[in-house]
Design a protein around this motif. Structure first.
Motif, PDB file in Angstrom:
ATOM      1  N   CYS A 109       0.957  -1.081  -0.018  1.00 27.24           N
ATOM      2  CA  CYS A 109      -0.053   0.154   0.094  1.00 27.24           C
ATOM      3  C   CYS A 109       0.821   1.343   0.042  1.00 27.24           C
ATOM      4  O   CYS A 109       1.797   1.410   0.767  1.00 27.24           O
ATOM      5  CB  CYS A 109      -0.915   0.116   1.241  1.00 27.24           C
ATOM      6  N   ARG A 110       0.698   2.076  -0.702  1.00 29.84           N
ATOM      7  CA  ARG A 110       1.452   3.639  -0.908  1.00 29.84           C
ATOM      8  C   ARG A 110       0.324   4.501  -0.476  1.00 29.84           C
ATOM      9  O   ARG A 110      -0.681   4.768  -1.104  1.00 29.84           O
ATOM     10  CB  ARG A 110       1.689   3.719  -2.425  1.00 29.84           C
ATOM     11  N   LEU A 111       0.707   4.863   0.843  1.00 29.37           N
ATOM     12  CA  LEU A 111      -0.147   5.835   1.425  1.00 29.37           C
ATOM     13  C   LEU A 111       0.614   6.988   1.695  1.00 29.37           C
ATOM     14  O   LEU A 111       1.620   7.079   2.045  1.00 29.37           O
ATOM     15  CB  LEU A 111      -0.855   5.076   2.661  1.00 29.37           C
ATOM     16  N   LYS A 112      -0.205   8.211   1.598  1.00 31.39           N
ATOM     17  CA  LYS A 112       0.334   9.554   1.878  1.00 31.39           C
ATOM     18  C   LYS A 112      -0.108   9.723   3.433  1.00 31.39           C
ATOM     19  O   LYS A 112      -0.790   9.050   3.763  1.00 31.39           O
ATOM     20  CB  LYS A 112      -0.347  10.577   0.960  1.00 31.39           C
ATOM     21  N   LEU A 113       0.723  10.535   4.156  1.00 29.12           N
ATOM     22  CA  LEU A 113       0.113  10.947   5.411  1.00 29.12           C
ATOM     23  C   LEU A 113      -1.161  11.574   5.524  1.00 29.12           C
ATOM     24  O   LEU A 113      -1.977  10.959   6.588  1.00 29.12           O
ATOM     25  CB  LEU A 113       1.192  12.092   6.133  1.00 29.12           C
ATOM     26  N   ASP A 114      -1.649  12.268   4.589  1.00 27.50           N
ATOM     27  CA  ASP A 114      -3.096  12.634   4.741  1.00 27.50           C
ATOM     28  C   ASP A 114      -3.924  11.400   4.372  1.00 27.50           C
ATOM     29  O   ASP A 114      -5.406  11.875   4.763  1.00 27.50           O
ATOM     30  CB  ASP A 114      -3.296  13.814   3.816  1.00 27.50           C
ATOM     31  N   ASP A 115      -3.538  10.476   4.072  1.00 23.07           N
ATOM     32  CA  ASP A 115      -4.482   9.228   3.777  1.00 23.07           C
ATOM     33  C   ASP A 115      -4.792   8.453   4.970  1.00 23.07           C
ATOM     34  O   ASP A 115      -5.683   7.703   5.249  1.00 23.07           O
ATOM     35  CB  ASP A 115      -3.812   8.303   2.876  1.00 23.07           C
ATOM     36  N   ILE A 116      -4.035   8.869   6.196  1.00 24.41           N
ATOM     37  CA  ILE A 116      -4.064   8.060   7.596  1.00 24.41           C
ATOM     38  C   ILE A 116      -4.942   9.080   8.462  1.00 24.41           C
ATOM     39  O   ILE A 116      -4.456  10.058   8.617  1.00 24.41           O
ATOM     40  CB  ILE A 116      -2.743   7.591   7.799  1.00 24.41           C
ATOM     41  N   VAL A 117      -5.856   8.536   9.147  1.00 20.72           N
ATOM     42  CA  VAL A 117      -6.329   8.996  10.246  1.00 20.72           C
ATOM     43  C   VAL A 117      -6.220   8.076  11.237  1.00 20.72           C
ATOM     44  O   VAL A 117      -6.537   7.196  11.517  1.00 20.72           O
ATOM     45  CB  VAL A 117      -7.826   9.601   9.995  1.00 20.72           C
ATOM     46  N   VAL A 118      -5.538   8.790  12.629  1.00 21.17           N
ATOM     47  CA  VAL A 118      -5.325   7.990  13.815  1.00 21.17           C
ATOM     48  C   VAL A 118      -6.474   8.362  14.720  1.00 21.17           C
ATOM     49  O   VAL A 118      -6.701   9.879  14.918  1.00 21.17           O
ATOM     50  CB  VAL A 118      -4.115   8.256  14.478  1.00 21.17           C
ATOM     51  N   THR A 119      -7.440   7.387  15.478  1.00 22.74           N
ATOM     52  CA  THR A 119      -8.336   7.986  16.177  1.00 22.74           C
ATOM     53  C   THR A 119      -8.221   7.668  17.365  1.00 22.74           C
ATOM     54  O   THR A 119      -7.163   6.818  17.860  1.00 22.74           O
ATOM     55  CB  THR A 119      -9.818   7.194  15.515  1.00 22.74           C
ATOM     56  N   ASN A 120      -8.994   8.146  18.528  1.00 23.95           N
ATOM     57  CA  ASN A 120      -8.955   7.830  19.739  1.00 23.95           C
ATOM     58  C   ASN A 120      -9.497   6.521  20.325  1.00 23.95           C
ATOM     59  O   ASN A 120      -9.443   6.095  21.616  1.00 23.95           O
ATOM     60  CB  ASN A 120      -9.366   8.972  20.721  1.00 23.95           C
ATOM     61  N   GLY A 121     -10.098   5.770  19.353  1.00 23.27           N
ATOM     62  CA  GLY A 121     -10.734   4.666  19.971  1.00 23.27           C
ATOM     63  C   GLY A 121     -11.433   3.897  18.635  1.00 23.27           C
ATOM     64  O   GLY A 121     -11.665   4.637  17.682  1.00 23.27           O
ATOM     65  N   SER A 122     -11.916   2.808  18.960  1.00 22.26           N
ATOM     66  CA  SER A 122     -12.399   1.900  17.680  1.00 22.26           C
ATOM     67  C   SER A 122     -13.945   2.476  17.597  1.00 22.26           C
ATOM     68  O   SER A 122     -14.238   2.671  16.320  1.00 22.26           O
ATOM     69  CB  SER A 122     -12.705   0.445  18.125  1.00 22.26           C
ATOM     70  N   THR A 123     -14.494   3.077  18.497  1.00 25.35           N
ATOM     71  CA  THR A 123     -15.898   3.652  18.284  1.00 25.35           C
ATOM     72  C   THR A 123     -15.769   4.866  17.479  1.00 25.35           C
ATOM     73  O   THR A 123     -16.660   5.230  16.505  1.00 25.35           O
ATOM     74  CB  THR A 123     -16.752   4.223  19.814  1.00 25.35           C
ATOM     75  N   GLU A 124     -14.688   5.708  17.692  1.00 26.24           N
ATOM     76  CA  GLU A 124     -14.711   6.920  16.868  1.00 26.24           C
ATOM     77  C   GLU A 124     -14.278   6.521  15.602  1.00 26.24           C
ATOM     78  O   GLU A 124     -14.846   7.089  14.432  1.00 26.24           O
ATOM     79  CB  GLU A 124     -13.321   7.984  17.550  1.00 26.24           C
ATOM     80  N   ALA A 125     -13.313   5.444  15.237  1.00 27.28           N
ATOM     81  CA  ALA A 125     -13.330   4.905  14.041  1.00 27.28           C
ATOM     82  C   ALA A 125     -14.313   4.452  13.085  1.00 27.28           C
ATOM     83  O   ALA A 125     -14.421   4.683  12.069  1.00 27.28           O
ATOM     84  CB  ALA A 125     -12.004   4.063  14.151  1.00 27.28           C
ATOM     85  N   LEU A 126     -15.085   3.612  13.749  1.00 24.30           N
ATOM     86  CA  LEU A 126     -16.325   3.136  13.220  1.00 24.30           C
ATOM     87  C   LEU A 126     -17.310   4.139  12.594  1.00 24.30           C
ATOM     88  O   LEU A 126     -17.543   4.156  11.810  1.00 24.30           O
ATOM     89  CB  LEU A 126     -17.035   2.074  14.458  1.00 24.30           C
ATOM     90  N   ASN A 127     -17.560   5.104  13.824  1.00 26.31           N
ATOM     91  CA  ASN A 127     -18.336   6.403  13.490  1.00 26.31           C
ATOM     92  C   ASN A 127     -17.702   7.049  12.145  1.00 26.31           C
ATOM     93  O   ASN A 127     -18.573   7.411  11.346  1.00 26.31           O
ATOM     94  CB  ASN A 127     -18.105   7.421  14.757  1.00 26.31           C
ATOM     95  N   LEU A 128     -16.563   7.349  12.048  1.00 21.01           N
ATOM     96  CA  LEU A 128     -15.847   8.037  11.016  1.00 21.01           C
ATOM     97  C   LEU A 128     -16.072   7.197   9.738  1.00 21.01           C
ATOM     98  O   LEU A 128     -16.527   7.691   8.563  1.00 21.01           O
ATOM     99  CB  LEU A 128     -14.400   8.470  11.080  1.00 21.01           C
ATOM    100  N   ALA A 129     -15.857   5.918   9.843  1.00 22.44           N
ATOM    101  CA  ALA A 129     -15.889   5.173   8.710  1.00 22.44           C
ATOM    102  C   ALA A 129     -17.506   4.953   8.244  1.00 22.44           C
ATOM    103  O   ALA A 129     -17.671   5.221   6.964  1.00 22.44           O
ATOM    104  CB  ALA A 129     -15.594   3.611   8.806  1.00 22.44           C
ATOM    105  N   LEU A 130     -18.559   4.929   8.887  1.00 18.86           N
ATOM    106  CA  LEU A 130     -19.904   4.970   8.636  1.00 18.86           C
ATOM    107  C   LEU A 130     -20.213   6.506   8.129  1.00 18.86           C
ATOM    108  O   LEU A 130     -21.004   6.262   7.063  1.00 18.86           O
ATOM    109  CB  LEU A 130     -20.771   4.576   9.805  1.00 18.86           C
ATOM    110  N   ARG A 131     -19.779   7.318   8.765  1.00 18.42           N
ATOM    111  CA  ARG A 131     -20.116   8.496   8.023  1.00 18.42           C
ATOM    112  C   ARG A 131     -19.561   8.745   6.663  1.00 18.42           C
ATOM    113  O   ARG A 131     -20.208   9.535   5.618  1.00 18.42           O
ATOM    114  CB  ARG A 131     -19.542   9.486   9.023  1.00 18.42           C
ATOM    115  N   ALA A 132     -18.413   8.306   6.591  1.00 17.93           N
ATOM    116  CA  ALA A 132     -17.739   8.253   5.168  1.00 17.93           C
ATOM    117  C   ALA A 132     -18.646   7.604   4.073  1.00 17.93           C
ATOM    118  O   ALA A 132     -18.556   8.024   2.973  1.00 17.93           O
ATOM    119  CB  ALA A 132     -16.243   7.776   5.281  1.00 17.93           C
ATOM    120  N   VAL A 133     -19.195   6.694   4.310  1.00 16.35           N
ATOM    121  CA  VAL A 133     -19.843   5.738   3.269  1.00 16.35           C
ATOM    122  C   VAL A 133     -21.403   6.089   3.338  1.00 16.35           C
ATOM    123  O   VAL A 133     -22.322   5.479   2.154  1.00 16.35           O
ATOM    124  CB  VAL A 133     -19.843   4.180   3.565  1.00 16.35           C
ATOM    125  N   THR A 134     -21.911   6.746   4.375  1.00 21.32           N
ATOM    126  CA  THR A 134     -23.391   7.004   4.229  1.00 21.32           C
ATOM    127  C   THR A 134     -23.956   8.273   4.123  1.00 21.32           C
ATOM    128  O   THR A 134     -23.196   9.232   4.399  1.00 21.32           O
ATOM    129  CB  THR A 134     -24.305   6.484   5.660  1.00 21.32           C
TER     130      THR A 134
END
Length: 134
Positions: A109-134
């Motif tokens: 995988c060739r990722l740029k720094l802006d392609d990566i988001v570090v969250t404070n927990g799995s709930t925040e990560a799931l929330n962001l992922a769901l918001r991105a696709v819905t």
């Protein structure tokens, strides 16, 4: 069940709710379910031994290289003590995101720094992922 009714040359109107069914049509009353049964079952499941625990966010201690992690934490806390008392703002610590991008290369995988988001927990990560696709 219709909630809105169109009347020609008059407009749209909220319909009246349907009449409640007669008590005899309902049949026998539903059994009363207490909370103790479901809670007891959930507690029993959390104590059960299994290969993969999906109900907790960490694995068993023996799968982690504790001694190596301890050395790394000591070195990092001496070099950057501010990390012990604060969360990075925005999309995560730049050094961490750079390391993640380097590790992603090992998996093709060739990722740029802006392609990566570090969250404070799995709930925040799931929330962001769901918001991105819905």
């Amino acid at each position: 069940m219709r909630l809105v009714e169109a009347r020609p040359k008059s407009g749209y109107f909220v319909t009246r709710p349907p009449a409640a069914p007669a008590l005899a049509a309902l049949g026998a009353p539903a059994p009363v379910v207490g909370i103790c049964g479901p809670v007891t079952e959930i507690l029993r499941m959390t104590r059960a031994s299994c290969r993969v625990r999906l109900d907790i966010a960490t694995g068993p201690a023996e799968i982690y290289p504790i001694a190596e992690l301890q050395k790394l934490m000591h070195a990092l806390s001496r070099r950057r003590p501010e990390l012990l008392a604060s969360y990075p703002m925005g999309i995560g610590d730049t050094e961490l995101r750079a390391q993640l991008a380097r590790r992603a290369l090992d998996y093709g995988c060739r990722l740029k720094l802006d392609d990566i988001v570090v969250t404070n927990g799995s709930t925040e990560a799931l929330n962001l992922a769901l918001r991105a696709v819905t």
